[in-house]
Design a protein around this motif. Structure first.
Motif, PDB file in Angstrom:
ATOM      1  N   UNK A  86       0.792  -1.013  -0.168  1.00  0.00           N
ATOM      2  CA  UNK A  86      -0.019  -0.075  -0.068  1.00  0.00           C
ATOM      3  C   UNK A  86       0.869   1.221   0.099  1.00  0.00           C
ATOM      4  N   UNK A  87       2.106   1.099   0.755  1.00  0.00           N
ATOM      5  CA  UNK A  87       3.109   2.544   0.517  1.00  0.00           C
ATOM      6  C   UNK A  87       3.476   2.874  -0.727  1.00  0.00           C
ATOM      7  N   UNK A  88       3.460   1.845  -1.802  1.00  0.00           N
ATOM      8  CA  UNK A  88       3.801   2.210  -3.036  1.00  0.00           C
ATOM      9  C   UNK A  88       2.746   3.049  -3.644  1.00  0.00           C
ATOM     10  N   UNK A  89       1.196   2.851  -3.450  1.00  0.00           N
ATOM     11  CA  UNK A  89       0.325   3.547  -4.020  1.00  0.00           C
ATOM     12  C   UNK A  89       0.541   5.087  -3.313  1.00  0.00           C
ATOM     13  N   UNK A  90       0.682   5.086  -2.045  1.00  0.00           N
ATOM     14  CA  UNK A  90       0.891   6.485  -1.485  1.00  0.00           C
ATOM     15  C   UNK A  90       1.975   7.405  -2.086  1.00  0.00           C
ATOM     16  N   UNK A  91       3.040   6.547  -2.204  1.00  0.00           N
ATOM     17  CA  UNK A  91       4.282   7.389  -3.034  1.00  0.00           C
ATOM     18  C   UNK A  91       4.093   7.558  -4.434  1.00  0.00           C
ATOM     19  N   UNK A  92       2.970   6.916  -4.994  1.00  0.00           N
ATOM     20  CA  UNK A  92       2.808   7.088  -6.401  1.00  0.00           C
ATOM     21  C   UNK A  92       3.934   6.284  -7.414  1.00  0.00           C
ATOM     22  N   UNK A  93       4.235   5.018  -6.632  1.00  0.00           N
ATOM     23  CA  UNK A  93       5.018   4.204  -6.996  1.00  0.00           C
ATOM     24  C   UNK A  93       4.714   3.348  -8.207  1.00  0.00           C
ATOM     25  N   UNK A  94       5.501   2.322  -9.061  1.00  0.00           N
ATOM     26  CA  UNK A  94       5.099   1.778 -10.086  1.00  0.00           C
ATOM     27  C   UNK A  94       4.337   0.576  -9.594  1.00  0.00           C
ATOM     28  N   UNK A  95       3.052   0.023 -10.392  1.00  0.00           N
ATOM     29  CA  UNK A  95       2.210  -0.807 -10.121  1.00  0.00           C
ATOM     30  C   UNK A  95       2.945  -1.981 -10.833  1.00  0.00           C
ATOM     31  N   UNK A  96       2.304  -3.135 -10.475  1.00  0.00           N
ATOM     32  CA  UNK A  96       2.668  -4.428 -10.805  1.00  0.00           C
ATOM     33  C   UNK A  96       1.835  -5.139 -11.897  1.00  0.00           C
ATOM     34  N   UNK A  97       0.583  -4.706 -11.969  1.00  0.00           N
ATOM     35  CA  UNK A  97      -0.508  -5.354 -12.929  1.00  0.00           C
ATOM     36  C   UNK A  97      -1.483  -4.119 -13.195  1.00  0.00           C
ATOM     37  N   UNK A  98      -1.808  -3.821 -14.438  1.00  0.00           N
ATOM     38  CA  UNK A  98      -2.874  -3.102 -14.632  1.00  0.00           C
ATOM     39  C   UNK A  98      -3.854  -3.618 -15.563  1.00  0.00           C
ATOM     40  N   UNK A  99      -5.153  -3.544 -15.248  1.00  0.00           N
ATOM     41  CA  UNK A  99      -6.243  -3.924 -16.079  1.00  0.00           C
ATOM     42  C   UNK A  99      -6.358  -2.593 -16.840  1.00  0.00           C
ATOM     43  N   UNK A 100      -6.680  -2.421 -18.140  1.00  0.00           N
ATOM     44  CA  UNK A 100      -6.904  -1.349 -18.768  1.00  0.00           C
ATOM     45  C   UNK A 100      -8.265  -1.577 -19.680  1.00  0.00           C
ATOM     46  N   UNK A 101      -9.215  -0.612 -19.763  1.00  0.00           N
ATOM     47  CA  UNK A 101     -10.040  -0.755 -20.866  1.00  0.00           C
ATOM     48  C   UNK A 101      -9.692   0.013 -21.912  1.00  0.00           C
ATOM     49  N   UNK A 102      -8.767  -0.254 -23.024  1.00  0.00           N
ATOM     50  CA  UNK A 102      -8.473   0.566 -23.848  1.00  0.00           C
ATOM     51  C   UNK A 102      -9.466   0.750 -25.129  1.00  0.00           C
ATOM     52  N   UNK A 103     -10.218   1.730 -25.050  1.00  0.00           N
ATOM     53  CA  UNK A 103     -11.498   2.057 -26.091  1.00  0.00           C
ATOM     54  C   UNK A 103     -12.271   0.854 -26.276  1.00  0.00           C
ATOM     55  N   UNK A 104     -12.595   0.121 -25.011  1.00  0.00           N
ATOM     56  CA  UNK A 104     -13.373  -0.839 -25.430  1.00  0.00           C
ATOM     57  C   UNK A 104     -12.770  -2.210 -25.432  1.00  0.00           C
ATOM     58  N   UNK A 105     -11.384  -2.213 -25.564  1.00  0.00           N
ATOM     59  CA  UNK A 105     -10.739  -3.339 -25.813  1.00  0.00           C
ATOM     60  C   UNK A 105      -9.845  -3.557 -24.459  1.00  0.00           C
TER      61      UNK A 105
END
Length: 360
Positions: free
Chosen positions: A251-270
């Motif tokens: 959680x400390x990584x979120x607070x310091x705006x550090x790098x995520x390890x995984x990301x789900x992204x809705x890329x223009x519906x994809x």
């Protein structure tokens, strides 16, 4: 001529929440309407929002949308950025209206000074005119405009007066819990709890509740549960192209705006999954003798164009590795370097890949 807004209106339409067959409605919403009446009006409004987005894509000029040519406007230009979110303007206007006034016997009475101070949308008279086609009746305006002489401004919906009641109640709930975005998406989650409580203003629901295939829904749900099971934390991870979720091991990584390890992204519906892999060759060594799922092999197989720094060799965050006898290159300046279209059956592989290759 093809306008940028025409494409983005359909992308934003895809971000509207899709109500299930049965909607949970808290008793706070049922003071004047029965549950059946409330749900019927709620679904009608959802259908209306969908039609508005569709019509914006076809005739954007009728909604005072930005009319920038898709072929001649750079993707990152200010004009293109404006078009990405312009399709939400009718919903934003309705939200501002229904949070600045009160229900009355004649419909909804707008508090004109409060509305004018809160409203940030230009050319609202064009939107007022366009909204008439969906059943709204605006009384007290002069040629659809609020003038200095305007003393009364009411909104009616003669085809079903309950729609006005429901829109006002949902807007009030969204304002109470600081969830205007959920009003724009017409999220059924707002109805599940009382007017002062909201456990659903979470990036997970923005990604999960939109228009999706059953396979995508299954992946999002199962991946999210897998992340929670291993103790990961999540936070908003959307871009202009659509909503998203970022996952972190601390959680400390979120607070310091550090790098995520995984990301789900809705890329223009994809739907895409991003993986923070810094040591690709280590992952390849582990998998080459154990059989690699095709979409994972394809992920290592391509090189991306990356950032401009690639051309002069100054990209410090690039990932270089050899695969199938060729050198590959991925940029990671703006995001995790590896992207793929995910499958539920390969969730364990995705987790393993990041565990193996997260460190150089």
């Amino acid at each position: 001529m093809g306008y940028i807004i025409s494409r983005w209106a359909l992308v934003r339409r895809g971000e509207l929440a899709v109500a299930p067959k049965t909607i949970e409605v808290h008793s706070d919403f049922l003071r004047t309407l029965s549950r059946k009446e409330f749900e019927r009006a709620f679904r009608q409004i959802g259908d209306m929002f969908y039609r508005i987005m569709t019509d914006i894509s076809e005739t954007p000029e009728c909604f005072a949308m930005p009319l920038h040519d898709e072929k001649t406007t750079r993707y990152g230009a200010a004009e293109a950025q404006e078009s990405r979110h312009a399709a939400w303007r009718p919903m934003k206007l309705l939200y501002t209206l229904f949070t600045h006034g009160n229900l009355s016997d004649c419909g909804f009475s707008v508090d004109i000074p409060a509305f004018k101070q809160a409203n940030k949308i230009k050319n609202i008279h064009v939107l007022f005119n366009a909204l008439k086609d969906y059943g709204f009746v605006f009384s007290g305006l002069a040629n659809d405009k609020i003038t200095p002489k305007t003393t009364e401004f009411t909104i009616k919906f003669p085809d079903n007066p309950n729609d006005i009641v429901v829109m006002a109640e949902v807007a009030r709930k969204a304002a109470n819990v600081d969830a205007e975005n959920m009003f724009h998406r017409w999220s059924f989650r707002l109805l599940a709890e009382g007017l002062r409580k909201n456990s659903y203003n979470d990036c997970f629901y923005a990604v999960y509740d939109k228009t999706r295939t059953k396979e995508e829904c299954a992946f999002i749900h199962n991946f999210h549960q897998a992340m929670r099971k291993i103790g990961y934390f999540h936070a908003h991870g959307g871009w202009n192209e659509g909503p998203g979720i970022c996952y972190y091991d601390n959680e400390s990584v979120i607070k310091r705006k550090g790098p995520y390890l995984f990301r789900i992204i809705d890329w223009m519906g994809d739907l895409r999954l991003m993986l923070r892999i810094r040591n690709a060759e280590k992952c390849i060594d582990v998998y080459k003798n154990n059989g690699t799922p095709k979409e994972i092999a394809d992920m290592f197989r391509y090189s991306d164009r990356g950032c401009g720094a690639r051309t002069n060799g100054t990209c410090k965050k690039s990932i270089r590795y050899n695969f199938e006898g060729e050198q590959r290159w991925h940029c990671s300046c703006c995001s995790a370097p590896f992207w793929l279209r995910p499958k539920t059956e390969n969730i364990s592989h995705y987790i393993k890949l990041v565990e193996i290759g997260e460190k150089r």
